[in-house]
Design a protein around this motif. Structure first.
Motif, PDB file in Angstrom:
ATOM      1  N   ALA A 472      41.542  61.038  81.186  1.00 39.98           N
ATOM      2  CA  ALA A 472      41.584  59.669  81.702  1.00 39.98           C
ATOM      3  C   ALA A 472      42.781  58.901  81.129  1.00 39.98           C
ATOM      4  CB  ALA A 472      40.277  58.950  81.356  1.00 39.98           C
ATOM      5  N   ALA A 473      43.075  59.121  79.845  1.00 40.13           N
ATOM      6  CA  ALA A 473      44.211  58.436  79.239  1.00 40.13           C
ATOM      7  C   ALA A 473      45.530  58.893  79.850  1.00 40.13           C
ATOM      8  CB  ALA A 473      44.210  58.693  77.723  1.00 40.13           C
ATOM      9  N   GLU A 474      45.642  60.211  80.124  1.00 38.74           N
ATOM     10  CA  GLU A 474      46.867  60.730  80.732  1.00 38.74           C
ATOM     11  C   GLU A 474      47.042  60.200  82.157  1.00 38.74           C
ATOM     12  OE1 GLU A 474      50.377  63.136  80.773  1.00 38.74           O
ATOM     13  OE2 GLU A 474      49.069  62.353  79.194  1.00 38.74           O
ATOM     14  N   GLU A 481      53.473  54.516  84.494  1.00 42.16           N
ATOM     15  CA  GLU A 481      54.872  54.903  84.637  1.00 42.16           C
ATOM     16  C   GLU A 481      55.306  54.885  86.098  1.00 42.16           C
ATOM     17  OE1 GLU A 481      55.274  58.631  82.734  1.00 42.16           O
ATOM     18  OE2 GLU A 481      55.197  57.824  80.697  1.00 42.16           O
ATOM     19  N   GLN A 482      54.404  55.322  86.996  1.00 41.75           N
ATOM     20  CA  GLN A 482      54.729  55.283  88.418  1.00 41.75           C
ATOM     21  C   GLN A 482      54.911  53.844  88.892  1.00 41.75           C
ATOM     22  OE1 GLN A 482      51.462  57.432  90.138  1.00 41.75           O
ATOM     23  NE2 GLN A 482      52.527  59.412  90.038  1.00 41.75           N
ATOM     24  N   PHE A 487      59.130  49.448  90.565  1.00 41.79           N
ATOM     25  CA  PHE A 487      59.488  48.036  90.480  1.00 41.79           C
ATOM     26  C   PHE A 487      58.501  47.155  91.215  1.00 41.79           C
ATOM     27  CE2 PHE A 487      63.389  48.409  88.240  1.00 41.79           C
ATOM     28  CZ  PHE A 487      63.955  49.608  88.630  1.00 41.79           C
ATOM     29  N   SER A 488      57.253  47.497  91.101  1.00 33.88           N
ATOM     30  CA  SER A 488      56.223  46.704  91.757  1.00 33.88           C
ATOM     31  C   SER A 488      56.113  45.348  91.077  1.00 33.88           C
ATOM     32  CB  SER A 488      54.879  47.430  91.672  1.00 33.88           C
ATOM     33  OG  SER A 488      53.833  46.582  92.116  1.00 33.88           O
ATOM     34  N   PRO A 489      56.122  44.228  91.812  1.00 35.98           N
ATOM     35  CA  PRO A 489      56.021  42.904  91.187  1.00 35.98           C
ATOM     36  C   PRO A 489      54.690  42.692  90.483  1.00 35.98           C
ATOM     37  CG  PRO A 489      55.825  42.732  93.579  1.00 35.98           C
ATOM     38  CD  PRO A 489      56.244  44.150  93.279  1.00 35.98           C
ATOM     39  N   THR A 490      53.745  43.487  90.829  1.00 33.56           N
ATOM     40  CA  THR A 490      52.446  43.352  90.162  1.00 33.56           C
ATOM     41  C   THR A 490      52.536  43.744  88.709  1.00 33.56           C
ATOM     42  OG1 THR A 490      51.367  43.871  92.245  1.00 33.56           O
ATOM     43  CG2 THR A 490      50.004  44.001  90.266  1.00 33.56           C
TER      44      THR A 490
END
Length: 502
Positions: A472-474, A481-482, A487-490
């Motif tokens: 789950a952590a990975e 990272e994705q 460059f998602s504004p969220t």
């Protein structure tokens, strides 16, 4: 109709004949071939085993104590190359390797997920699957029984010779012998469906050798030997047995299954005997022998007759010798040039036929000498016969494990006051054959990239030894990272700047 034990022999008919066959194939698997093969017994006869001790009839095989006889009378020179064990263990190796994660078929019911994981852990599913498959192949079937005690609800595998179905269908007995001091007792757990309710009854009988004498009160038996035996129970909410049976290669005439070692015993004996015969010849004639001139032998023998009163020659007499300068006669060693190529070819031919009959590929049995590097796909085609056989066995165990876990849920609902959904769990089966890490990574990444597999499953397959917490952590780390890379504004805001200021 239930099974009658009183004043009868154990195992009860008609299961007694089947149990005799199981004992026969167990000796074949264990390598106790001197107990079952006539030529091995005949060879043992030359080692002071009396004719009355030999067993040549399978029908009478179960009536003799083969283990004690084998320990008392050692069979000399009989060589055993036991391919029967390879044939039985290979499917177990492949299935054991392919068993993956077991989970409940839900994403919302956390309690049910935890319960199924605990049942798998307490049942030692990963540790016991190998032995269950081996016993399944040797005996022709394996049973399982649902248990609930102080450690919780779980299930256990049982040998086929302890599981006896009732003739009319809705019932089964799980019977076993308990040894208490010098006395034997037959314990029976009887499960039966009547009027849409399950009854589980505990029985115990005293025994005299292999015969049942009388029934004993189960409570008195528990007190006498300080045992924790559950009381008889009736479940109105349960309409199925808390046990089951997994047959191997069953037919309409033999519904309880057949041993995976059938039809190879005669070939196994021929392999043993051919190698044994060569071994005996080698032992008798393979040692180098010293040849000396006749005159030298007479000279040494005459001296021994003078000193000891008898003509003979010892090895020690020839440690230092003289030779005849005129004739040049000296001692020499004679070695035996054995011609065994045809015998070896015969053994190889027998092995090939045995593997073909048992649906075992030559490479899977370790008989292929090619050690070159090959891809997983190339190995698959070489092992294809064994893989197909193992997949068919795996499908039966997939159904049995799901059924056992579902019955654990039903029993927990009845006794534990829970209200879990009694549905089949999910079992993730992996590839049976090993692959290089690069191949595994490429395949898993391709599945994820093409959208046919989740990120969580991909991480779990790439790291099968990781815990659920680590997986789950990975997954969370990869998703972060994705999101950053996209460059998602969220997730990522541009740097702050003050407009109009220098």
């Amino acid at each position: 109709m239930t099974i009658v034990y009183l004043k009868e022999k154990f195992p009860p008919p008609p299961f007694d004949v089947e149990v005799e066959q199981m004992q026969y194939f167990r000796d074949l698997y264990e390598g106790n071939h001197e107990n079952i093969f006539p030529r091995a017994q005949e060879l043992a006869k030359q080692g002071q085993i009396t004719k009355s001790d030999l067993r040549k009839s399978r029908r009478k095989y179960y009536k003799y104590n083969a283990d004690k006889l084998a320990q008392k009378h050692a069979v000399h020179h009989y060589v055993i190359i036991n391919f029967a064990s390879v044939i039985a263990e290979l499917p177990a190796d492949l299935i054991n390797r392919s068993l993956g994660n077991v989970s409940a078929d839900t994403e919302n019911d956390k309690e049910l997920l935890t319960f199924v994981q605990n049942v798998s852990y307490k049942s030692k599913l990963n540790q016991k699957i190998w032995s269950a498959v081996v016993q399944h192949q040797v005996d022709g079937g394996v049973a399982y029984r649902i248990r609930r005690d102080v450690k919780g609800t779980w299930f256990e595998w049982k040998p086929a010779d302890l599981y006896f179905e009732h003739e009319d269908g809705p019932g089964a007995d799980i019977a076993w012998i308990e040894i208490r001091g010098k006395e034997n007792y037959l314990r029976v757990e009887r499960q039966r469906i009547e009027d849409n309710q399950l009854s589980i009854q505990q029985l115990v009988f005293s025994m005299s050798e292999d015969s049942i004498k009388e029934e004993i009160d189960i409570k008195d038996y528990a007190v006498q030997f300080n045992l924790a035996i559950p009381d008889n129970q009736t479940f109105e909410s349960i309409g199925e047995l808390m046990c089951g049976f997994v047959p191997n290669d069953e037919t309409l005439l033999i519904p309880r299954g057949r041993s995976g070692l059938r039809n190879i015993d005669v070939i196994q004996e021929e392999i043993n005997w051919t190698i044994t015969r060569d071994s005996i010849v080698f032992e008798m004639h393979g040692k180098p022998k010293l040849a000396i001139p006749r005159a030298l032998w007479d000279n040494v023998a005459n001296k021994n007759q003078k000193y000891y009163g008898e003509r003979f020659v010892r090895n020690a007499d020839l440690e230092v010798v003289s030779y005849d300068e005129k004739n040049g006669a000296v001692p020499m060693y004679i070695t035996w040039d054995a011609k065994t190529e045809q015998s070896f070819n015969h053994v190889k031919s027998l092995i090939d036929r045995m593997l073909a009959i048992s649906k075992t590929s030559l490479q899977a049995a370790g008989m292929d000498n090619d050690t070159g590097g090959r891809s997983a796909i190339a190995i698959l085609y070489e092992w294809i016969q064994s893989v197909i056989k193992s997949e068919a066995i795996r499908d039966k165990f997939d159904i049995a494990i799901k059924d056992a876990l579902r019955k654990c849920i039903i029993l927990e609902n009845a006794l534990g006051g829970t209200n879990y959904s009694a549905s089949d769990p999910v079992i993730e089966w992996q590839d049976m054959l090993p692959k290089a890490e690069s191949e595994v990574a490429d395949e898993e990444i391709k599945k994820y990239s093409e959208g046919v597999q989740s990120l969580e499953t991909t991480v779990r397959n790439l790291h099968p030894s990781w815990s659920e917490k680590a997986i789950a952590a990975e997954v969370e780390k990869i998703q972060e990272e994705q999101a950053t890379d996209s460059f998602s504004p969220t997730f990522t805001q541009p740097p702050k700047a003050n407009v109009g200021e220098s």
